[in-house]
Write an enzyme that holds these catalytic residues in place. Structure first.
Site, PDB file in Angstrom:
ATOM      1  N   LYS A  86       0.946  -1.118  -0.116  1.00  0.00           N
ATOM      2  CA  LYS A  86      -0.171   0.128   0.010  1.00  0.00           C
ATOM      3  C   LYS A  86       1.104   1.043   0.039  1.00  0.00           C
ATOM      4  CE  LYS A  86      -4.310   0.596   2.546  1.00  0.00           C
ATOM      5  NZ  LYS A  86      -4.809   0.713   3.516  1.00  0.00           N
TER       6      LYS A  86
HETATM    7  C1  E4P Z   1      -8.370   1.782   3.186  1.00  0.00           C
HETATM    8  O1  E4P Z   1      -7.332   1.159   2.997  1.00  0.00           O
HETATM    9  C2  E4P Z   1      -7.971   2.509   4.691  1.00  0.00           C
HETATM   10  O2  E4P Z   1      -7.283   1.715   5.392  1.00  0.00           O
HETATM   11  C3  E4P Z   1      -9.210   2.933   5.314  1.00  0.00           C
HETATM   12  O3  E4P Z   1     -10.402   2.684   4.612  1.00  0.00           O
HETATM   13  C4  E4P Z   1      -9.361   4.269   5.970  1.00  0.00           C
HETATM   14  O4  E4P Z   1     -10.476   4.534   6.505  1.00  0.00           O
HETATM   15  P1  E4P Z   1     -10.975   5.684   7.746  1.00  0.00           P
HETATM   16  O5  E4P Z   1     -10.915   6.983   6.754  1.00  0.00           O
HETATM   17  O6  E4P Z   1     -12.021   5.229   8.475  1.00  0.00           O
HETATM   18  O7  E4P Z   1      -9.664   5.736   8.599  1.00  0.00           O
END
Ligand code: E4P
Length: 220
Positions: A86
């Site tokens: 990522k």
């Molecule tokens: C995506 O890969 C992120 O880990 C996640 O969806 C972020 O979500 P949040 O905005 O609730 O922290």
């Protein structure tokens, strides 16, 4: 649409995997920290998650410069065959994605908010693009509308490799419904949201009625 779990919690992953609905997991530094994760255990934690999931597991780099991201990403990718690296949607992230993709490492570009960001992520070689919905809602913008724009724009082009949209930053079941109707390939959801997606008062009421009637059968 496939369901990914947005968590670093082992028990949640085991539970959702047992339901037969889990196609992957996304983690991020915040989610790992929420589990009380220590730096020294991070790689082992990723390996543990990868063994539980029959599908892609995103593990995020924390370096900001392309070289750091590439070396971190290569280390993460070597942990298990289903690791997806990522990488944030920045210029350095694009350059790192390009290099990782050229080495055959699959990348999920995260913190993606706009159509141009998504197009560049796909063009740089990302296999997954993660538009965030909830964080737009948090600042009084319509996250679903942004997701719709990104899904629509990516559909217009052939990037020469498979690019899947992961609807991310999902906060409630209505986000999941919207992502599915828009044709997002994947929704990555917190476990609490996954559970809410399953609940329906008519299901509970219907089951209670069936069981009450079965008691009459048993006592007849
Ligand atoms: C995506 O890969 C992120 O880990 C996640 O969806 C972020 O979500 P949040 O905005 O609730 O922290």
């Amino acid at each position: 649409m496939k369901f990914f779990l947005d968590t670093a919690n082992i028990a949640e992953i085991e539970e959702a995997a047992g339901w037969g609905v889990l196609s992957g997991v996304t983690t991020n530094p915040t989610l790992y920290s929420r589990e009380g994760g220590r730096l020294a255990d991070f790689h082992d934690h990723v390996i543990r998650i990868c063994a539980l999931v029959d599908g892609p597991v995103s593990a995020e780099v924390v370096g900001l410069e392309r070289g750091e991201m590439v070396s971190e990403g290569a280390e993460l990718a070597a942990l298990a065959p289903n690791v997806i690296v990522k990488v944030p949607t920045t210029s350095e992230g694009l350059a790192a994605t390009r290099e990782l993709a050229a080495r055959g490492v699959k990348v999920n570009m995260t913190l993606c908010f706009t159509v141009p960001q998504a197009l560049m992520a796909a063009r740089a070689g990302a296999s997954f693009v993660s538009p965030f919905i909830g964080r737009f809602d948090d600042i009084s913008e319509d996250g679903v509308e942004h997701l719709a724009n990104i899904v629509g724009a990516l559909r217009n082009y052939d990037f020469g490799h498979k690019v899947e949209v992961i609807a991310a930053s999902v906060r409630h079941p209505q986000h999941v419904v919207a992502a599915a109707l828009l044709g997002a390939d994947i929704a990555t959801v917190p476990f609490a949201v996954l559970k809410k997606c399953l609940q329906h008062p008519l299901t509970e009421k219907g089951l209670a009625a069936f069981l009450a009637d079965w008691e009459k059968v048993k006592n007849s």
